[in-house]
Design a protein around this motif. Sequence first.
Motif, PDB file in Angstrom:
ATOM      1  N   ASP A 173      -1.014   2.583   5.398  1.00 54.87           N
ATOM      2  CA  ASP A 173      -2.376   2.315   5.843  1.00 54.87           C
ATOM      3  C   ASP A 173      -2.357   1.753   7.256  1.00 54.87           C
ATOM      4  OD1 ASP A 173      -5.229   1.791   5.680  1.00 54.87           O
ATOM      5  OD2 ASP A 173      -4.680  -0.307   5.419  1.00 54.87           O
ATOM      6  N   ARG A 174      -3.132   2.372   8.157  1.00 56.21           N
ATOM      7  CA  ARG A 174      -3.149   1.944   9.560  1.00 56.21           C
ATOM      8  C   ARG A 174      -3.692   0.523   9.724  1.00 56.21           C
ATOM      9  NH1 ARG A 174      -2.341   5.108  13.794  1.00 56.21           N
ATOM     10  NH2 ARG A 174      -2.661   6.980  12.505  1.00 56.21           N
ATOM     11  N   ASN A 175      -4.700   0.167   8.940  1.00 60.28           N
ATOM     12  CA  ASN A 175      -5.236  -1.194   9.010  1.00 60.28           C
ATOM     13  C   ASN A 175      -4.194  -2.228   8.589  1.00 60.28           C
ATOM     14  OD1 ASN A 175      -7.699  -0.287   9.899  1.00 60.28           O
ATOM     15  ND2 ASN A 175      -8.692  -0.400   7.904  1.00 60.28           N
ATOM     16  N   SER A 176      -3.397  -1.883   7.579  1.00 61.74           N
ATOM     17  CA  SER A 176      -2.325  -2.778   7.141  1.00 61.74           C
ATOM     18  C   SER A 176      -1.308  -2.976   8.256  1.00 61.74           C
ATOM     19  CB  SER A 176      -1.637  -2.214   5.894  1.00 61.74           C
ATOM     20  OG  SER A 176      -2.470  -2.286   4.765  1.00 61.74           O
ATOM     21  N   TYR A 196       6.231 -20.382   6.229  1.00 65.23           N
ATOM     22  CA  TYR A 196       7.008 -19.399   5.484  1.00 65.23           C
ATOM     23  C   TYR A 196       6.108 -18.193   5.295  1.00 65.23           C
ATOM     24  CZ  TYR A 196      10.616 -22.787   4.096  1.00 65.23           C
ATOM     25  OH  TYR A 196      11.624 -23.707   4.097  1.00 65.23           O
ATOM     26  N   PHE A 197       6.651 -16.993   5.464  1.00 62.36           N
ATOM     27  CA  PHE A 197       5.791 -15.831   5.288  1.00 62.36           C
ATOM     28  C   PHE A 197       6.527 -14.698   4.608  1.00 62.36           C
ATOM     29  CE2 PHE A 197       7.024 -12.451   8.318  1.00 62.36           C
ATOM     30  CZ  PHE A 197       7.986 -13.112   9.052  1.00 62.36           C
ATOM     31  N   ARG A 198       5.734 -13.866   3.948  1.00 62.77           N
ATOM     32  CA  ARG A 198       6.262 -12.655   3.328  1.00 62.77           C
ATOM     33  C   ARG A 198       5.321 -11.495   3.586  1.00 62.77           C
ATOM     34  NH1 ARG A 198       7.653 -13.180  -2.843  1.00 62.77           N
ATOM     35  NH2 ARG A 198       8.161 -10.995  -2.478  1.00 62.77           N
ATOM     36  N   LEU A 199       5.898 -10.348   3.889  1.00 63.24           N
ATOM     37  CA  LEU A 199       5.162  -9.093   3.921  1.00 63.24           C
ATOM     38  C   LEU A 199       5.446  -8.387   2.603  1.00 63.24           C
ATOM     39  CD1 LEU A 199       6.105  -7.912   7.534  1.00 63.24           C
ATOM     40  CD2 LEU A 199       3.991  -9.024   6.815  1.00 63.24           C
ATOM     41  N   ILE A 200       4.404  -8.067   1.864  1.00 69.09           N
ATOM     42  CA  ILE A 200       4.571  -7.504   0.534  1.00 69.09           C
ATOM     43  C   ILE A 200       3.869  -6.155   0.458  1.00 69.09           C
ATOM     44  CG2 ILE A 200       4.111  -7.835  -1.927  1.00 69.09           C
ATOM     45  CD1 ILE A 200       4.181 -10.841  -1.422  1.00 69.09           C
ATOM     46  N   CYS A 201       4.634  -5.118   0.183  1.00 69.09           N
ATOM     47  CA  CYS A 201       4.066  -3.785  -0.020  1.00 69.09           C
ATOM     48  C   CYS A 201       3.538  -3.698  -1.444  1.00 69.09           C
ATOM     49  CB  CYS A 201       5.120  -2.707   0.206  1.00 69.09           C
ATOM     50  SG  CYS A 201       5.732  -2.614   1.901  1.00 69.09           S
ATOM     51  N   TYR A 202       2.274  -3.360  -1.544  1.00 71.78           N
ATOM     52  CA  TYR A 202       1.626  -3.313  -2.849  1.00 71.78           C
ATOM     53  C   TYR A 202       0.706  -2.108  -2.900  1.00 71.78           C
ATOM     54  CZ  TYR A 202      -1.867  -4.381  -6.420  1.00 71.78           C
ATOM     55  OH  TYR A 202      -2.726  -4.290  -7.482  1.00 71.78           O
ATOM     56  N   HIS A 203       0.678  -1.424  -4.027  1.00 73.65           N
ATOM     57  CA  HIS A 203      -0.267  -0.324  -4.158  1.00 73.65           C
ATOM     58  C   HIS A 203      -0.588  -0.083  -5.621  1.00 73.65           C
ATOM     59  CE1 HIS A 203       3.320   1.868  -5.297  1.00 73.65           C
ATOM     60  NE2 HIS A 203       2.630   2.960  -5.536  1.00 73.65           N
ATOM     61  N   ASP A 204      -1.790   0.423  -5.841  1.00 70.92           N
ATOM     62  CA  ASP A 204      -2.198   0.907  -7.147  1.00 70.92           C
ATOM     63  C   ASP A 204      -3.122   2.094  -6.906  1.00 70.92           C
ATOM     64  OD1 ASP A 204      -4.526  -0.236  -6.243  1.00 70.92           O
ATOM     65  OD2 ASP A 204      -4.481  -1.914  -7.653  1.00 70.92           O
ATOM     66  N   GLU A 259      -8.670   4.794  -1.977  1.00 67.87           N
ATOM     67  CA  GLU A 259      -9.278   4.301  -0.739  1.00 67.87           C
ATOM     68  C   GLU A 259      -8.616   4.922   0.479  1.00 67.87           C
ATOM     69  OE1 GLU A 259      -9.911   0.047   1.630  1.00 67.87           O
ATOM     70  OE2 GLU A 259      -9.237   0.055  -0.456  1.00 67.87           O
ATOM     71  N   LEU A 260      -7.270   5.013   0.441  1.00 71.99           N
ATOM     72  CA  LEU A 260      -6.546   5.608   1.561  1.00 71.99           C
ATOM     73  C   LEU A 260      -6.847   7.095   1.683  1.00 71.99           C
ATOM     74  CD1 LEU A 260      -4.548   5.163   3.847  1.00 71.99           C
ATOM     75  CD2 LEU A 260      -2.671   5.519   2.210  1.00 71.99           C
ATOM     76  N   LEU A 293      10.678  -1.428   7.897  1.00 71.12           N
ATOM     77  CA  LEU A 293       9.272  -1.234   7.557  1.00 71.12           C
ATOM     78  C   LEU A 293       8.484  -0.738   8.765  1.00 71.12           C
ATOM     79  CD1 LEU A 293       6.902  -1.492   5.600  1.00 71.12           C
ATOM     80  CD2 LEU A 293       6.733  -3.916   6.236  1.00 71.12           C
ATOM     81  N   LEU A 294       8.653  -1.389   9.916  1.00 72.50           N
ATOM     82  CA  LEU A 294       7.913  -0.991  11.112  1.00 72.50           C
ATOM     83  C   LEU A 294       8.297   0.413  11.572  1.00 72.50           C
ATOM     84  CD1 LEU A 294       7.983  -4.352  13.099  1.00 72.50           C
ATOM     85  CD2 LEU A 294       5.949  -3.210  12.212  1.00 72.50           C
ATOM     86  N   ALA A 295       9.578   0.745  11.451  1.00 77.95           N
ATOM     87  CA  ALA A 295      10.024   2.088  11.855  1.00 77.95           C
ATOM     88  C   ALA A 295       9.430   3.155  10.941  1.00 77.95           C
ATOM     89  CB  ALA A 295      11.553   2.158  11.841  1.00 77.95           C
ATOM     90  N   MET A 296       9.380   2.891   9.647  1.00 77.43           N
ATOM     91  CA  MET A 296       8.750   3.836   8.717  1.00 77.43           C
ATOM     92  C   MET A 296       7.280   4.010   9.051  1.00 77.43           C
ATOM     93  SD  MET A 296      10.381   3.089   4.926  1.00 77.43           S
ATOM     94  CE  MET A 296       9.885   1.349   4.874  1.00 77.43           C
ATOM     95  N   GLN A 297       6.603   2.905   9.329  1.00 76.70           N
ATOM     96  CA  GLN A 297       5.172   2.970   9.641  1.00 76.70           C
ATOM     97  C   GLN A 297       4.918   3.718  10.947  1.00 76.70           C
ATOM     98  OE1 GLN A 297       4.888  -1.321   9.226  1.00 76.70           O
ATOM     99  NE2 GLN A 297       3.313  -1.070   7.657  1.00 76.70           N
TER     100      GLN A 297
END
Length: 235
Positions: A33-36, A55-63, A69-70, A113-117
């Motif tokens: 998702d481009r907005n993500s 502390y931070f985490r980037l979490i890939c989530y989908h249902d 929506e995408l 992650l950034l390279a895939m995106q």
Amino acid sequence: MLDNERVSQYTSHSSQSAHEHLFELFLFINPLDRNSLEAEKELLYFIKQSKANVYFRLICYHDYPCIQELMQKQKGTHHTTEECNQLFLAIYQMALSYKAALFQGKKRGRQMLLAMQEYFINEEQAFSNDDMKAIAASVGLDVDMWLEDLHSDRVRRDYQEDMRLARQMNIITQPSLVVFDSLNFEYGVKVENIMSATEIEELLTDLASSTEQLMNDNNTVSPCPLHAVKNRYYQ
């Protein structure tokens, strides 16, 4: 403690503050998702320039609702079940690939992650496993180790834990940012859609001020683990 990453020492916006705030940030994203992607870049920029103890985490989530929506963004109302299933599988494989890359270090994981995106979103390339291997090599991963981890039960368990966390935090759209202040276990904040780095900074300032006010009123401090947090969200 969850597998978060500490990025800087906190310097309070109010130098008179007697308490050290530790903020935990969770950004839930759809990796296609481009907005993500934009929200992710804003968070990483905030992390780079902020003096907060974070502390931070980037979490890939989908249902399936987020897949629909995408698809709506990409193709309007005309899409087939096969297209939905292909998109669901692509996002799932990207999420697992990111989790597997994290085993070789958080920096490498974020680079993957950034390279895939960049490749699949910005360059609009069709998803393929062969391209995923090439991306893994391009960011310096040990590809054989990455492939072994990618197909391991551990990666799938970790991913299911992320899905459980998303359900626990009532994540229904991507991107969603969830923030906790460790000094106030009663108060969590969830914000949906993109926030700029400046807006994230303001959010943490407001959250710290709210915590300080509650602590002054109650004359108590009750730090506790994230799993014990009773969430009160606003959107």
